[in-house]
Design a protein around this motif. Structure first.
Motif, PDB file in Angstrom:
ATOM      1  N   GLU A  68     -62.588  96.771  -1.866  1.00 38.91           N
ATOM      2  CA  GLU A  68     -62.856  96.155  -0.565  1.00 38.91           C
ATOM      3  C   GLU A  68     -64.290  95.639  -0.498  1.00 38.91           C
ATOM      4  O   GLU A  68     -64.542  94.568   0.070  1.00 38.91           O
ATOM      5  N   GLN A  69     -65.224  96.363  -1.081  1.00 40.89           N
ATOM      6  CA  GLN A  69     -66.614  95.901  -1.127  1.00 40.89           C
ATOM      7  C   GLN A  69     -66.729  94.648  -1.994  1.00 40.89           C
ATOM      8  O   GLN A  69     -67.451  93.711  -1.654  1.00 40.89           O
ATOM      9  N   LEU A  70     -66.010  94.618  -3.116  1.00 39.15           N
ATOM     10  CA  LEU A  70     -66.044  93.456  -4.001  1.00 39.15           C
ATOM     11  C   LEU A  70     -65.446  92.226  -3.324  1.00 39.15           C
ATOM     12  O   LEU A  70     -65.964  91.120  -3.461  1.00 39.15           O
ATOM     13  N   ARG A  71     -64.362  92.416  -2.580  1.00 36.79           N
ATOM     14  CA  ARG A  71     -63.736  91.299  -1.855  1.00 36.79           C
ATOM     15  C   ARG A  71     -64.689  90.676  -0.839  1.00 36.79           C
ATOM     16  O   ARG A  71     -64.557  89.505  -0.498  1.00 36.79           O
ATOM     17  N   ALA A  72     -65.632  91.445  -0.343  1.00 35.82           N
ATOM     18  CA  ALA A  72     -66.555  90.960   0.685  1.00 35.82           C
ATOM     19  C   ALA A  72     -67.696  90.115   0.117  1.00 35.82           C
ATOM     20  O   ALA A  72     -68.442  89.508   0.885  1.00 35.82           O
ATOM     21  N   ILE A  73     -67.825  90.056  -1.205  1.00 38.56           N
ATOM     22  CA  ILE A  73     -68.904  89.275  -1.826  1.00 38.56           C
ATOM     23  C   ILE A  73     -68.383  87.852  -2.063  1.00 38.56           C
ATOM     24  O   ILE A  73     -67.485  87.652  -2.869  1.00 38.56           O
TER      25      ILE A  73
ATOM     26  N   TYR B  35     -65.005  85.496  -7.286  1.00 38.01           N
ATOM     27  CA  TYR B  35     -63.836  84.637  -7.167  1.00 38.01           C
ATOM     28  C   TYR B  35     -62.555  85.284  -7.667  1.00 38.01           C
ATOM     29  O   TYR B  35     -61.465  84.862  -7.304  1.00 38.01           O
ATOM     30  N   HIS B  36     -62.666  86.263  -8.541  1.00 34.49           N
ATOM     31  CA  HIS B  36     -61.477  86.936  -9.061  1.00 34.49           C
ATOM     32  C   HIS B  36     -61.848  88.376  -9.396  1.00 34.49           C
ATOM     33  O   HIS B  36     -62.928  88.638  -9.919  1.00 34.49           O
TER      34      HIS B  36
ATOM     35  N   GLN C 238     -76.352  93.416  -5.715  1.00 37.12           N
ATOM     36  CA  GLN C 238     -75.105  93.774  -5.049  1.00 37.12           C
ATOM     37  C   GLN C 238     -74.210  94.649  -5.912  1.00 37.12           C
ATOM     38  O   GLN C 238     -73.850  95.749  -5.518  1.00 37.12           O
ATOM     39  N   LEU C 239     -73.828  94.151  -7.074  1.00 34.71           N
ATOM     40  CA  LEU C 239     -72.857  94.882  -7.890  1.00 34.71           C
ATOM     41  C   LEU C 239     -73.410  96.198  -8.430  1.00 34.71           C
ATOM     42  O   LEU C 239     -72.784  97.253  -8.296  1.00 34.71           O
TER      43      LEU C 239
END
Length: 154
Positions: A93-98, A102-103, A132-133
């Motif tokens: 969910e955190q990754l989807r917010a960045i 793109y994938h 971020q990551l």
């Protein structure tokens, strides 16, 4: 006997379904009339099939492919993540917010997750990866593979 998750159940497809999918994969904006003509079926039959494929979740969305360079994303990379066990659900969910991600794919092997990251330049790419990551709780390690050239195969 194990229960099958309906969300991931396979939908039976025939040659007509596969042909329709191939046509819409080439051009998601193709009209139903054009799909029907290319697949050699009636427009009504094509419409019924597309509606069924969409309703059953085989066709999930119709979208445009963007040339990343022309859109201003001059730096792309595949970034692999090793993550802490049991952290995937929160992490995805955190990754989807960045917006630059793109994938996202959960994979097996030497790492757990692979991301396609697109940024305006290397400074922006560095920000996404380092700030971020790598700072996310649950991310143990990252590895970055710069993309020198993109080629769409579809």
């Amino acid at each position: 006997m194990a229960e099958i998750n309906a969300e991931h159940a396979t939908v039976p497809l025939d040659d007509v379904d596969r042909s329709i999918i191939a046509e819409l994969t080439k051009d998601g904006r193709m009209s139903v009339t054009q799909v029907a003509e290319n697949v050699h079926i009636s427009r009504a039959h094509a419409y019924t099939r597309i509606t069924r494929l969409t309703g059953e979740g085989v066709l999930t969305k119709f979208t445009a492919l963007v040339d990343p360079i022309k859109a201003g994303f001059k730096s792309s990379a595949y970034v692999t993540l090793k993550v802490r066990q049991h952290s995937w659900r929160e992490l995805r969910e955190q990754l989807r917010a960045i917006p630059e991600v793109y994938h996202i794919a959960l994979v097996g092997g030497d790492f757990d997750v692979i991301l396609l990251v697109r940024a305006i330049d290397n400074v922006d790419l560095r920000r996404v990866i380092f700030d971020q990551l790598q700072s996310m709780p649950g991310v143990l390690d990252t590895q970055t593979f710069l993309v020198f050239e993109d080629m769409d195969t579809r």
